[in-house]
Design an enzyme around this catalytic site. Structure first.
Site: not given
Ligand code: SAH
Length: 218
Positions: A60
């Site tokens: 993010s």
């Molecule tokens: N928190 C991260 C951002 C990750 S992007 C940061 O600090 O940068 C969002 C994440 O959500 C992805 O890795 C994706 O695989 C996950 N995601 C999407 N749908 C999901 C679900 N139903 N359960 C768990 N994770 C999920």
């Protein structure tokens, strides 16, 4: 390019964009975001932008991490101490996990892509962070076993707020998450629980990857 000076520039930009919580800014100043990225991208780690982390997912944007963290922490009196229990949905590479884990007592984090979860586990272990537990699962179901949570943060956008997340919020607890579709636009919502009532406020327009419901991958 991963020096203290470039980090300070990132913090200055967060201040410029309206982030006010000094605890959040301090943690983001000292958390090495470059460690969460592939080497080829690490020189861009302190730009205020989302970057790819593989598997079609992104780390993010720092401003969004700061805004979400500031919003869920709210105004806390010093005697309240740190929030005790945090649930995070969408661990990704673990950057947001690392930030919130330094501002809370315990964190439970759920990710549906196993290799990303392993990456996050390794990153946090290298940083010496030990108050986080991970699970490979569909995070739209929350993590009922450890509920209720004082804070819930989701880093991927469902079409609607999953009812399990509302159910797993403690009285007085706060949930921050993006809601909407990739095409139709998303809003970052801050939801607060008061007994059986929920209040909701739109923080701003955002652009997250979708929250896949009912599917665990890899
Ligand atoms: N928190 C991260 C951002 C990750 S992007 C940061 O600090 O940068 C969002 C994440 O959500 C992805 O890795 C994706 O695989 C996950 N995601 C999407 N749908 C999901 C679900 N139903 N359960 C768990 N994770 C999920």
């Amino acid at each position: 390019m991963t020096s203290q000076r470039t980090r300070e520039r990132m913090i200055a930009s967060l201040l410029d964009k309206g982030i006010k919580n000094w605890a959040v800014l301090d943690v983001m100043r000292t958390t090495p975001r470059h460690m969460f990225l592939d080497e080829a991208l690490s020189h861009r780690a302190y730009e205020d932008t989302a970057l790819p982390i593989g598997f079609n997912q992104t780390i993010s944007q720092p401003y969004v991490v700061a805004r979400m963290t500031e919003a869920v922490l709210g105004q806390r009196a010093p005697e309240q101490g740190k929030p005790a229990r945090v649930l995070e949905i969408g661990t990704g590479c673990g950057y947001q996990t690392a930030v919130i884990s330094q501002l809370a007592e315990r964190v439970w984090s759920v990710e549906r892509i196993q290799p990303l979860l392993e990456k996050a586990r390794k990153n946090l272990s290298v940083l010496g962070i030990r108050n986080v537990r991970f699970k490979h699962d569909d995070g739209s179901l929350g993590w009922a076993e450890h509920a209720p949570f004082d804070i819930i943060i989701a880093a991927a956008a469902p079409q609607q707020v999953p009812s399990e997340l509302l159910n797993q919020l403690a009285d007085g607890g706060r949930l921050v998450l993006p809601v909407g579709s990739e095409r139709g636009g998303q809003e970052l919502l801050l939801i607060e629980r008061h007994g059986d009532e929920f209040s909701s406020r739109v923080l701003e327009a955002v652009n997250f990857v979708p929250l896949y419901v009912g599917q665990v991958q890899y």
